[in-house]
Motif scaffolding. Structure first.
Motif, PDB file in Angstrom:
ATOM      1  N   ASN A  55      21.834  42.618  -9.851  1.00  0.00           N
ATOM      2  CA  ASN A  55      22.841  42.687  -8.786  1.00  0.00           C
ATOM      3  C   ASN A  55      22.329  43.407  -7.543  1.00  0.00           C
ATOM      4  OD1 ASN A  55      24.424  42.113 -11.230  1.00  0.00           O
ATOM      5  ND2 ASN A  55      26.182  42.325  -9.870  1.00  0.00           N
ATOM      6  N   ILE A  56      21.134  43.970  -7.646  1.00  0.00           N
ATOM      7  CA  ILE A  56      20.609  44.767  -6.536  1.00  0.00           C
ATOM      8  C   ILE A  56      19.297  44.174  -6.052  1.00  0.00           C
ATOM      9  CG2 ILE A  56      19.749  47.042  -5.845  1.00  0.00           C
ATOM     10  CD1 ILE A  56      21.748  48.184  -7.934  1.00  0.00           C
ATOM     11  N   TYR A  57      19.247  43.893  -4.758  1.00  0.00           N
ATOM     12  CA  TYR A  57      18.060  43.293  -4.143  1.00  0.00           C
ATOM     13  C   TYR A  57      17.530  44.225  -3.065  1.00  0.00           C
ATOM     14  CZ  TYR A  57      15.097  39.947  -1.653  1.00  0.00           C
ATOM     15  OH  TYR A  57      14.031  39.315  -1.053  1.00  0.00           O
ATOM     16  N   ILE A  58      16.276  44.603  -3.181  1.00  0.00           N
ATOM     17  CA  ILE A  58      15.630  45.465  -2.201  1.00  0.00           C
ATOM     18  C   ILE A  58      14.670  44.610  -1.386  1.00  0.00           C
ATOM     19  CG2 ILE A  58      14.145  47.468  -1.861  1.00  0.00           C
ATOM     20  CD1 ILE A  58      15.406  48.196  -4.816  1.00  0.00           C
ATOM     21  N   ILE A  59      14.869  44.564  -0.092  1.00  0.00           N
ATOM     22  CA  ILE A  59      14.072  43.693   0.774  1.00  0.00           C
ATOM     23  C   ILE A  59      12.597  44.086   0.688  1.00  0.00           C
ATOM     24  CG2 ILE A  59      13.652  43.048   3.181  1.00  0.00           C
ATOM     25  CD1 ILE A  59      16.657  43.280   3.644  1.00  0.00           C
ATOM     26  N   PRO A  60      11.744  43.156   0.285  1.00  0.00           N
ATOM     27  CA  PRO A  60      10.325  43.489   0.080  1.00  0.00           C
ATOM     28  C   PRO A  60       9.534  43.653   1.370  1.00  0.00           C
ATOM     29  CG  PRO A  60      10.699  41.159  -0.346  1.00  0.00           C
ATOM     30  CD  PRO A  60      12.052  41.761  -0.096  1.00  0.00           C
ATOM     31  N   ASP A  61      10.009  43.052   2.458  1.00  0.00           N
ATOM     32  CA  ASP A  61       9.278  43.097   3.726  1.00  0.00           C
ATOM     33  C   ASP A  61      10.167  43.638   4.845  1.00  0.00           C
ATOM     34  OD1 ASP A  61      10.985  40.925   3.605  1.00  0.00           O
ATOM     35  OD2 ASP A  61       9.715  39.642   4.850  1.00  0.00           O
ATOM     36  N   PRO A  62      10.581  44.906   4.749  1.00  0.00           N
ATOM     37  CA  PRO A  62      11.466  45.480   5.761  1.00  0.00           C
ATOM     38  C   PRO A  62      10.742  45.676   7.090  1.00  0.00           C
ATOM     39  CG  PRO A  62      10.653  47.209   4.332  1.00  0.00           C
ATOM     40  CD  PRO A  62      10.156  45.910   3.753  1.00  0.00           C
ATOM     41  N   ILE A  63      11.510  45.955   8.114  1.00  0.00           N
ATOM     42  CA  ILE A  63      10.921  46.238   9.425  1.00  0.00           C
ATOM     43  C   ILE A  63      11.033  47.736   9.717  1.00  0.00           C
ATOM     44  CG2 ILE A  63      11.536  43.946  10.256  1.00  0.00           C
ATOM     45  CD1 ILE A  63      13.697  45.387  11.997  1.00  0.00           C
ATOM     46  N   SER A  64      10.301  48.179  10.710  1.00  0.00           N
ATOM     47  CA  SER A  64      10.396  49.562  11.159  1.00  0.00           C
ATOM     48  C   SER A  64      11.606  49.684  12.079  1.00  0.00           C
ATOM     49  CB  SER A  64       9.119  49.961  11.898  1.00  0.00           C
ATOM     50  OG  SER A  64       9.196  51.308  12.319  1.00  0.00           O
ATOM     51  N   VAL A  65      12.531  50.561  11.718  1.00  0.00           N
ATOM     52  CA  VAL A  65      13.784  50.706  12.469  1.00  0.00           C
ATOM     53  C   VAL A  65      13.742  51.984  13.302  1.00  0.00           C
ATOM     54  CG1 VAL A  65      16.288  50.967  12.288  1.00  0.00           C
ATOM     55  CG2 VAL A  65      15.075  49.453  10.705  1.00  0.00           C
ATOM     56  N   ASN A  66      14.109  51.857  14.565  1.00  0.00           N
ATOM     57  CA  ASN A  66      14.134  53.005  15.463  1.00  0.00           C
ATOM     58  C   ASN A  66      15.530  53.207  16.023  1.00  0.00           C
ATOM     59  OD1 ASN A  66      11.191  53.645  15.522  1.00  0.00           O
ATOM     60  ND2 ASN A  66      11.085  51.553  16.292  1.00  0.00           N
ATOM     61  N   TRP A  67      15.926  54.456  16.091  1.00  0.00           N
ATOM     62  CA  TRP A  67      17.271  54.806  16.541  1.00  0.00           C
ATOM     63  C   TRP A  67      17.557  54.213  17.907  1.00  0.00           C
ATOM     64  CZ3 TRP A  67      19.241  57.722  20.655  1.00  0.00           C
ATOM     65  CH2 TRP A  67      20.597  58.082  20.531  1.00  0.00           C
ATOM     66  N   SER A  68      18.686  53.529  18.022  1.00  0.00           N
ATOM     67  CA  SER A  68      19.224  52.906  19.246  1.00  0.00           C
ATOM     68  C   SER A  68      18.425  51.691  19.719  1.00  0.00           C
ATOM     69  CB  SER A  68      19.334  53.931  20.396  1.00  0.00           C
ATOM     70  OG  SER A  68      18.114  54.112  21.075  1.00  0.00           O
ATOM     71  N   GLY A  69      17.488  51.204  18.898  1.00  0.00           N
ATOM     72  CA  GLY A  69      16.686  50.053  19.294  1.00  0.00           C
ATOM     73  C   GLY A  69      17.223  48.734  18.762  1.00  0.00           C
ATOM     74  N   LEU A  70      16.692  47.644  19.277  1.00  0.00           N
ATOM     75  CA  LEU A  70      17.046  46.310  18.798  1.00  0.00           C
ATOM     76  C   LEU A  70      16.669  46.142  17.331  1.00  0.00           C
ATOM     77  CD1 LEU A  70      18.112  43.459  19.383  1.00  0.00           C
ATOM     78  CD2 LEU A  70      15.837  42.859  20.253  1.00  0.00           C
ATOM     79  N   SER A  71      15.732  46.933  16.865  1.00  0.00           N
ATOM     80  CA  SER A  71      15.318  46.873  15.457  1.00  0.00           C
ATOM     81  C   SER A  71      16.490  47.126  14.517  1.00  0.00           C
ATOM     82  CB  SER A  71      14.198  47.884  15.185  1.00  0.00           C
ATOM     83  OG  SER A  71      14.580  49.186  15.609  1.00  0.00           O
ATOM     84  N   GLN A  72      17.478  47.919  14.944  1.00  0.00           N
ATOM     85  CA  GLN A  72      18.680  48.139  14.131  1.00  0.00           C
ATOM     86  C   GLN A  72      19.396  46.817  13.883  1.00  0.00           C
ATOM     87  OE1 GLN A  72      20.056  50.953  12.835  1.00  0.00           O
ATOM     88  NE2 GLN A  72      19.488  52.706  14.065  1.00  0.00           N
ATOM     89  N   VAL A  73      19.524  46.019  14.927  1.00  0.00           N
ATOM     90  CA  VAL A  73      20.198  44.720  14.836  1.00  0.00           C
ATOM     91  C   VAL A  73      19.397  43.761  13.962  1.00  0.00           C
ATOM     92  CG1 VAL A  73      20.879  42.668  16.146  1.00  0.00           C
ATOM     93  CG2 VAL A  73      21.360  44.950  17.055  1.00  0.00           C
ATOM     94  N   ILE A  74      18.083  43.713  14.164  1.00  0.00           N
ATOM     95  CA  ILE A  74      17.233  42.786  13.411  1.00  0.00           C
ATOM     96  C   ILE A  74      17.258  43.110  11.923  1.00  0.00           C
ATOM     97  CG2 ILE A  74      14.856  41.991  13.109  1.00  0.00           C
ATOM     98  CD1 ILE A  74      14.501  42.404  16.144  1.00  0.00           C
ATOM     99  N   ALA A  75      17.259  44.398  11.576  1.00  0.00           N
ATOM    100  CA  ALA A  75      17.343  44.796  10.168  1.00  0.00           C
ATOM    101  C   ALA A  75      18.667  44.351   9.558  1.00  0.00           C
ATOM    102  CB  ALA A  75      17.181  46.310  10.035  1.00  0.00           C
ATOM    103  N   THR A  76      19.753  44.498  10.321  1.00  0.00           N
ATOM    104  CA  THR A  76      21.078  44.067   9.840  1.00  0.00           C
ATOM    105  C   THR A  76      21.124  42.559   9.659  1.00  0.00           C
ATOM    106  OG1 THR A  76      22.120  45.949  10.955  1.00  0.00           O
ATOM    107  CG2 THR A  76      23.555  44.137  10.289  1.00  0.00           C
ATOM    108  N   LEU A  77      20.596  41.823  10.624  1.00  0.00           N
ATOM    109  CA  LEU A  77      20.557  40.357  10.520  1.00  0.00           C
ATOM    110  C   LEU A  77      19.731  39.913   9.322  1.00  0.00           C
ATOM    111  CD1 LEU A  77      20.114  39.342  14.266  1.00  0.00           C
ATOM    112  CD2 LEU A  77      22.122  38.906  12.826  1.00  0.00           C
ATOM    113  N   LYS A  78      18.671  40.628   9.037  1.00  0.00           N
ATOM    114  CA  LYS A  78      17.826  40.311   7.878  1.00  0.00           C
ATOM    115  C   LYS A  78      18.652  40.389   6.595  1.00  0.00           C
ATOM    116  CE  LYS A  78      13.082  41.408   6.411  1.00  0.00           C
ATOM    117  NZ  LYS A  78      12.380  40.270   7.048  1.00  0.00           N
ATOM    118  N   MET A  79      19.481  41.412   6.486  1.00  0.00           N
ATOM    119  CA  MET A  79      20.338  41.551   5.303  1.00  0.00           C
ATOM    120  C   MET A  79      21.436  40.496   5.274  1.00  0.00           C
ATOM    121  SD  MET A  79      20.708  45.672   4.672  1.00  0.00           S
ATOM    122  CE  MET A  79      21.171  46.116   6.336  1.00  0.00           C
TER     123      MET A  79
END
Length: 284
Positions: A55-79
């Motif tokens: 029931n639990i999936y851990i993303i094997p290829d995560p991205i580097s997330v930086n506070w207040s950056g677009l990376s926050q959005v991309i990580a959410t979209l990935k999930m």
């Protein structure tokens, strides 16, 4: 009622484990975890701990997330895109690794009764249009919170206002603001994933706090207002002039537990000690 919980985290192995256990996963409930790429050790710990839990999936290829950056959005979209692979779910709930779901049973009951998405936003483009319509070059730099870089970033924004420079990425009247944390119906997750094309995502490059605008703008443009409420069902406390919420205290938790009419179902953000104290209280 089945929920896919999306957990975006970068630290606190024990707290994440406690959070997942407290969710009391049933039937087709699932958890998708995105661990910041900068903490490979945490990802490996979680992979090992949950290796037998389907029931639990851990993303094997995560991205580097930086506070207040677009990376926050991309990580959410990935999930969200991974959640779309599962057909048997009703809601998708985005959490941080420092949240408490106060009562998963009552939370599910509330969602079933209301049959809406919950996403916080408001119209305030005059105050916040600079975030999107000016270039914020350092928002996805891992050092973006350092005073020196924040000073340079602020100076560049002022220069752009003075010249003036205006990006053509998002119309002023489309700019909305709200918390990044949400709970969405399955059909709305599908709409977001279709709407979030590479072209639309690129409009938010060099945007300050893109995570507080991106999903709100999609909702306003693609989803009828009767299908969502502009609240996120979370108890979050900010100190004056602070850009990040403070950690909750025992008095905060007592307040949440004292009044059953309060429509908060998730507490953000907490420590392991407070989480354990809360669990001890509800078991008394």
């Amino acid at each position: 009622m089945n929920i896919v919980y999306l957990i975006q985290c970068h630290k606190n192995f024990e707290l994440i484990i406690s959070l997942i256990h407290s969710l009391a996963l049933k039937n087709n409930d699932r958890v998708i975890i995105h661990v910041d790429k900068k903490n490979e050790e945490l990802k490996l710990e979680l992979l090992d701990f949950f290796k037998k839990n389907t029931n639990i999936y851990i993303i094997p290829d995560p991205i580097s997330v930086n506070w207040s950056g677009l990376s926050q959005v991309i990580a959410t979209l990935k999930m969200l895109n991974i959640a779309n692979r599962y057909k048997e779910y009703d809601y998708c709930c985005l959490l941080s690794g420092e949240d408490i779901v106060l009562n998963s049973h009552d939370f599910k009951k509330y969602l079933t009764e209301n049959n809406k998405s919950f996403i916080d936003f408001r119209d305030d483009y005059e105050k916040y249009k600079w975030r999107i319509n000016k270039f914020n070059f350092f928002r996805d730099n891992k050092l973006s919170q350092r005073k020196s870089l924040r000073f340079v970033s602020s100076l560049l924004i002022r220069i752009q206002k003075f010249i003036p420079i205006v990006r053509k990425n998002i119309d002023y009247e489309s700019i909305l603001l709200g918390s990044q944390w949400f709970t969405l119906k399955q059909e709305h997750v599908e709409i977001i994933c279709k709407y979030a094309t590479s072209d639309f995502i690129n409009r938010f490059k060099y945007t300050s706090c893109a995570d507080e605008h991106f999903f709100q703008i999609i909702f306003s443009q693609a989803i009828p207002s009767v299908e969502y409420d502009r609240v996120n069902l979370r108890y979050i406390k900010f100190e004056k002039n602070e850009s990040s919420p403070r950690y909750l205290t025992k008095s905060d938790m007592k307040y949440l537990m004292s009044d059953k009419n309060i429509e908060y179902y998730i507490a953000r953000k907490t420590t392991l000690d407070l989480f354990n104290e809360y669990n001890k209280e509800i078991k008394l």
